[in-house]
Design an enzyme around this catalytic site. Structure first.
Site, PDB file in Angstrom:
ATOM      1  N   LYS A 170       0.831  -1.215   0.000  1.00 19.61           N
ATOM      2  CA  LYS A 170       0.000   0.000   0.000  1.00 19.61           C
ATOM      3  C   LYS A 170       0.863   1.262   0.000  1.00 19.61           C
ATOM      4  O   LYS A 170       0.592   2.190  -0.748  1.00 19.61           O
ATOM      5  CB  LYS A 170      -0.896   0.046   1.249  1.00 19.61           C
ATOM      6  CG  LYS A 170      -1.963  -1.009   1.313  1.00 19.61           C
ATOM      7  CD  LYS A 170      -2.910  -0.740   2.476  1.00 19.61           C
ATOM      8  CE  LYS A 170      -2.209  -0.763   3.828  1.00 19.61           C
ATOM      9  NZ  LYS A 170      -1.741  -2.090   4.256  1.00 19.61           N
ATOM     10  N   ARG A 189      -9.237   1.242   9.605  1.00 17.83           N
ATOM     11  CA  ARG A 189      -8.800  -0.108   9.929  1.00 17.83           C
ATOM     12  C   ARG A 189      -9.909  -0.945  10.551  1.00 17.83           C
ATOM     13  O   ARG A 189      -9.758  -2.160  10.688  1.00 17.83           O
ATOM     14  CB  ARG A 189      -7.646  -0.056  10.948  1.00 17.83           C
ATOM     15  CG  ARG A 189      -6.282  -0.016  10.335  1.00 17.83           C
ATOM     16  CD  ARG A 189      -5.240  -0.188  11.425  1.00 17.83           C
ATOM     17  NE  ARG A 189      -4.106   0.696  11.214  1.00 17.83           N
ATOM     18  CZ  ARG A 189      -3.104   0.426  10.382  1.00 17.83           C
ATOM     19  NH1 ARG A 189      -3.084  -0.699   9.718  1.00 17.83           N
ATOM     20  NH2 ARG A 189      -2.130   1.277  10.243  1.00 17.83           N
ATOM     21  N   ARG A 196      12.851 -10.970   2.962  1.00 19.87           N
ATOM     22  CA  ARG A 196      13.461  -9.751   2.415  1.00 19.87           C
ATOM     23  C   ARG A 196      14.503  -9.138   3.345  1.00 19.87           C
ATOM     24  O   ARG A 196      14.402  -9.202   4.563  1.00 19.87           O
ATOM     25  CB  ARG A 196      12.381  -8.728   2.054  1.00 19.87           C
ATOM     26  CG  ARG A 196      11.636  -8.148   3.217  1.00 19.87           C
ATOM     27  CD  ARG A 196      10.475  -7.278   2.743  1.00 19.87           C
ATOM     28  NE  ARG A 196       9.718  -6.777   3.891  1.00 19.87           N
ATOM     29  CZ  ARG A 196       8.602  -6.081   3.797  1.00 19.87           C
ATOM     30  NH1 ARG A 196       8.077  -5.809   2.614  1.00 19.87           N
ATOM     31  NH2 ARG A 196       7.985  -5.662   4.886  1.00 19.87           N
ATOM     32  N   ARG A 221      17.770  -6.450   8.225  1.00 22.40           N
ATOM     33  CA  ARG A 221      16.400  -6.926   8.121  1.00 22.40           C
ATOM     34  C   ARG A 221      15.543  -6.118   9.074  1.00 22.40           C
ATOM     35  O   ARG A 221      16.003  -5.769  10.163  1.00 22.40           O
ATOM     36  CB  ARG A 221      16.308  -8.391   8.598  1.00 22.40           C
ATOM     37  CG  ARG A 221      16.576  -9.393   7.545  1.00 22.40           C
ATOM     38  CD  ARG A 221      16.672 -10.789   8.139  1.00 22.40           C
ATOM     39  NE  ARG A 221      17.583 -11.570   7.319  1.00 22.40           N
ATOM     40  CZ  ARG A 221      17.196 -12.235   6.226  1.00 22.40           C
ATOM     41  NH1 ARG A 221      15.927 -12.266   5.885  1.00 22.40           N
ATOM     42  NH2 ARG A 221      18.063 -12.887   5.498  1.00 22.40           N
ATOM     43  N   ARG A 279      -0.136 -10.045  12.189  1.00 23.20           N
ATOM     44  CA  ARG A 279      -0.687  -8.862  11.527  1.00 23.20           C
ATOM     45  C   ARG A 279      -1.685  -9.245  10.434  1.00 23.20           C
ATOM     46  O   ARG A 279      -2.683  -8.556  10.226  1.00 23.20           O
ATOM     47  CB  ARG A 279       0.454  -7.998  10.974  1.00 23.20           C
ATOM     48  CG  ARG A 279       1.291  -7.403  12.108  1.00 23.20           C
ATOM     49  CD  ARG A 279       2.510  -6.695  11.600  1.00 23.20           C
ATOM     50  NE  ARG A 279       2.176  -5.438  10.950  1.00 23.20           N
ATOM     51  CZ  ARG A 279       3.015  -4.763  10.183  1.00 23.20           C
ATOM     52  NH1 ARG A 279       4.221  -5.235   9.952  1.00 23.20           N
ATOM     53  NH2 ARG A 279       2.649  -3.633   9.642  1.00 23.20           N
TER      54      ARG A 279
END
Ligand SMILES: [Zn+2]
Length: 227
Positions: free
Chosen positions: A25, A100, A139, A172, A184
């Site tokens: 997003k 949210r 990642r 990281r 989450r």
């Protein structure tokens, strides 16, 4: 590009970007700001700005935060309300990370109605949760130049050496671990996803494949905005 029009038709669009954490997003909102001069409204940024500017709601928020408490929906709505009164918002806004919850969605609807503003699209970045967990947990980035890598999909060409700058130091994000990501995602599924049917009933929801490459997601969003 400062000379780009808000939209080809010149009609400013107000949108909500929805999607679980890690769906991209923020990246897409940044592109809309850059390409279309839309205004990105993220609650964290708005809160910090209101506190710094010492607006009435900002002062209230500061008192709550100084006391170690969480800022209430009421305060967040108040801060959004102040922000929506600024002129730049007329270029069209992107809400990223808000609403949210169903309560926030309701508060937003009232706020926009009171200001005579229209919400044009709710763009959901749909993801495959397993693929998203894989993407986020692998990642990492170069500590020196910021180049992005992935354990499984994009390791450096030479082990532990940045392709771009040759540094051997990588970092990281502490939140990029499986437990945090799954928590989450579950939170998004439980609290935020349930607001979608409400927007669906209003005919506002547009789904985009959030697992596509960044450029593909960008093109899909552009197609919606230019339709
Ligand atoms: Zn590097």
């Amino acid at each position: 590009m400062a000379s780009a029009p808000a939209t080809p038709a010149g009609r400013p669009l107000n949108i909500i970007l929805l999607g679980p954490p890690g769906a991209g997003k923020g990246t897409q909102a940044g592109k809309l700001v850059e390409d279309r001069r839309m205004v990105q409204l993220s609650t964290g940024d708005m809160l910090r700005a209101a506190v710094a500017a010492r607006t009435p709601v900002g002062l209230e928020a500061k008192a709550v935060m100084d006391a170690g408490a969480l800022v209430s929906d009421e305060i967040v709505t108040g801060i959004l309300s102040e922000r929506l009164d600024k002129d730049d918002v007329k270029r069209g806004f992107i809400l990223d990370g808000y609403p949210r919850t169903a309560a926030q969605a309701e508060a937003l609807a009232k706020l926009l109605a009171a200001k005579g503003m229209t919400l044009h699209h709710v763009i959901e970045l749909a993801v495959d949760e397993e693929a998203l967990v894989d993407r986020i947990t692998g990642r990492f980035s170069c500590d020196r130049c910021g180049a992005g890598y992935h354990d499984r999909h994009k390791p450096p060409r030479i082990a532990v050496t940045c392709d771009v700058c040759g540094s051997h130091h990588f970092k990281r994000r502490p939140d990029d671990n499986e437990e945090t990501v799954r928590t989450r995602l579950a939170e998004y599924r439980a609290k935020t996803a349930p607001i979608l049917p409400h927007y669906e009933a209003a005919g506002l929801v547009r789904r985009v494949d959030g697992m596509a490459p960044i450029g593909g997601v960008e093109a899909a969003i552009a197609a919606i905005l230019d339709a």
